[in-house]
Each structure stands twice: as structure tokens, then as C-alpha cells.
Write a protein that holds these residues in place. Structure first.
Motif, PDB file in Angstrom:
ATOM      1  N   UNK A   1       0.763  -1.372   0.304  1.00 22.72           N
ATOM      2  CA  UNK A   1       0.275  -0.156   0.071  1.00 22.72           C
ATOM      3  C   UNK A   1       0.927   0.932  -0.025  1.00 22.72           C
ATOM      4  N   UNK A   2       1.884   1.648   0.366  1.00 26.54           N
ATOM      5  CA  UNK A   2       2.729   2.832   0.418  1.00 26.54           C
ATOM      6  C   UNK A   2       3.897   2.754  -0.300  1.00 26.54           C
ATOM      7  N   UNK A   3       3.823   3.942  -0.725  1.00 26.84           N
ATOM      8  CA  UNK A   3       4.707   4.532  -1.939  1.00 26.84           C
ATOM      9  C   UNK A   3       6.060   4.913  -1.369  1.00 26.84           C
ATOM     10  N   UNK A   4       7.247   5.390  -1.345  1.00 26.03           N
ATOM     11  CA  UNK A   4       7.999   6.009  -0.407  1.00 26.03           C
ATOM     12  C   UNK A   4       9.331   5.644  -0.891  1.00 26.03           C
ATOM     13  N   UNK A   5      10.030   5.944  -0.430  1.00 24.55           N
ATOM     14  CA  UNK A   5      11.121   4.916  -0.533  1.00 24.55           C
ATOM     15  C   UNK A   5      11.882   3.699  -1.691  1.00 24.55           C
ATOM     16  N   UNK A   6      11.194   2.473  -1.200  1.00 25.68           N
ATOM     17  CA  UNK A   6      10.895   1.906  -2.215  1.00 25.68           C
ATOM     18  C   UNK A   6       9.381   1.931  -3.038  1.00 25.68           C
TER      19      UNK A   6
END
Length: 283
Positions: free
Chosen positions: A88-93
Motif C-alpha cells: 500500500x505504501x509508495x515511499x523510498x521503495x
């Protein structure tokens, strides 16, 4: 010199065999069965261990919209927090575009239903917000409301504009509101000046009273402004009292009350006009 043997954190998947060399018979058997299945499917050309992550991502969003927290979803699907985060998360990776089929199936098997409500569950704050606003509209100040609701006045100022509140807070405000809405603020220690200040705040913020809501908890319910509009429409227009005319009527022996009645204005307006007329003569 001895070498420390690392223990696997759990034995629910192939992780213990692949990463820790687990020797348990049931774990080795599970790993052998996986290897045989993979070998057959590779030979048949049907080996597809990964699947699209987008349906799983949408399912997690639906679960969260129903009030399920990430730890609860993780527990029900029997997956790690890192797995959920990767989906669900779209950050550094970057977010995972494809995930393992067994992981996807476990998450998709979690039914979309409302999570059980606990005192600390955060719920919609519409009803709580409107109840506090309605009491301020009646003339209650946050300082005087606090002891009756059992909530600190500083917290009440935040709750009057809150979008989400805990279930315990919502219940506390609702219980107190049922009683307080039947009280007159002046009969319970609220000074007249404080009542005026509270009503002015409510008017400035466009808050509504208890009777303006058909369903105070329904976010789609619109307030009934009929009474307020009728009150505005029936308000008399301000009447200007000419100081010279007031001076002539005063010289004719008429009292301020008689002049006000004749001009159709308030008696205080006549008194002010007299003052302006006196100042004009003195100048």
C-alpha cells in the motif's frame, strides 16, 4: 569455538527452512511439497508464483474504509506488517506491482465488514461536532460545558471542529447532550455576557441549534434554516432619526418615547439624535 544456532521466529511458512535451515520434520515436509509442486508446474509451463497487487491494494483500502486498522488486517490475513506496507505504501521503495499468490489470497479472503467498536476506535465525528456546536448556539461556553460533559474545555474547542473522534468521546458527548439541551444556560451559572459571547461565536461560525437537525448524526442531513431565514426577513429595517427633526419635536415638548413612536425607531436612537443636535448647536 562454538557457533550460535539461530532460532526461527515462527514455523508457519517456508521461511524457517530457507533462512534458518529448520530441521523440524513438518517444516521439511512442507518445503519438499513446495519444491515438488514448483518443479511440476515449471515443467508444465504453468508456474506463476506472482500475481497483480492492485486488486489486493483496493481490498485493503476497502477494509480500512470499514474501520479496520492495519494491525487488524495483518492479523486476520496472517501476513507481516512489512508485506502490507510493501503493497500500500509508495515511499523510498516503490509499491509492489506483483505479490505472491498465497499472500494475495489470504488478504482477499478477509471479508469487508465493519471492525468491532472499542472505546478507542476512531469513528465519524459529525454527531459529536454538531452536538457541541448546538450547545454553544444555545449560549453555553466551553468553560461551562466542560464540567457537565466531563471533558476539558480546551478539548471541547477541538471537538467542535473534529472530523474523527473516539467512540468513548462520542458516547460521552451524546449522553451529556441529552440532558444539557433541556437546560437554560442562565439557570446553571452561565453569565448573560458569556451567553451572548457564545451565541456570537456560533453565529460567526454558522453553527446550528438542536432543532435545526432532523438527524444530528447523519453526515448527509442538511440543517433547517427556515426559522433563521424568517427571523431575518421579519427584522425591521433601521430607521435614521434626523437630529434637527428630533430637536424640533423636543422643543415642542414631546418626550423621547413619544418621538420614538412617531418616527418608528427605538428610544435610544432618539436620545443619540438629541446628543448630536446638542453638539451641532455647541459647535
Amino acid at each position: 569455538m562454538t557457533t550460535a544456532v539461530r532460532e526461527a521466529p515462527h514455523h508457519r511458512s517456508l521461511y524457517c527452512v530457507k533462512q534458518f535451515g529448520c530441521k523440524r520434520p513438518e517444516c521439511r515436509s512442507r518445503n519438499s511439497a513446495y519444491s515438488r509442486r514448483r518443479y511440476r508446474q515449471v515443467g508444465y509451463g504453468t508456474w506463476q508464483p506472482l500475481t497483480d497487487a492492485e486488486p489486493v491494494r483496493q481490498h485493503i483500502a476497502a477494509l480500512r474504509a470499514a474501520g479496520n486498522s492495519i494491525p487488524r488486517i495483518q492479523k486476520l490475513a496472517r501476513v507481516s506488517a512489512a508485506t502490507i506496507a510493501r503493497i500500500i505504501y509508495d515511499g523510498v521503495n516503490p509499491r509492489a506491482d506483483r505479490i505472491r499468490r498465497d499472500v494475495a489470497q489470504r488478504i482477499l479472503n478477509v471479508p469487508v465488514q465493519a471492525a468491532p467498536t472499542t472505546p478507542h476506535t476512531r469513528i465519524d465525528g459529525t454527531g459529536t461536532r454538531r452536538r457541541i456546536q448546538a450547545l454553544v448556539w444555545m449560549g453555553w461556553t466551553f468553560t461551562m460545558l466542560g464540567p457537565h460533559l466531563g471533558i476539558h474545555p480546551r478539548q471541547l474547542t477541538d471537538l467542535a471542529r473534529a472530523d474523527r473522534v473516539t467512540a468513548a468521546t462520542a458516547r460521552k458527548v451524546a449522553d451529556g447532550y441529552r440532558t444539557i439541551q433541556t437546560w437554560q444556560p442562565g439557570n446553571h451559572g452561565v453569565p448573560r455576557a458569556s451567553q451572548t459571547m457564545a451565541r456570537n461565536i456560533a453565529a460567526h461560525e454558522c453553527w446550528h441549534g438542536p432543532l435545526d437537525w432532523d438527524d444530528i448524526d447523519d453526515p448527509n442531513c442538511k440543517p433547517d434554516d427556515g426559522n433563521r431565514s424568517e427571523a431575518k426577513a421579519s427584522t425591521k429595517p433601521k430607521v435614521y432619526a434626523d437630529p434637527q427633526r428630533v430637536a424640533r419635536l423636543t422643543a415642542a415638548g414631546k418626550s423621547a418615547a413619544e418621538i420614538a413612536q412617531q418616527l418608528g425607531c427605538h428610544q435610544r436612537t432618539v436620545v443619540r439624535a438629541r446628543g448630536r443636535a446638542t453638539q451641532a448647536v455647541a459647535a
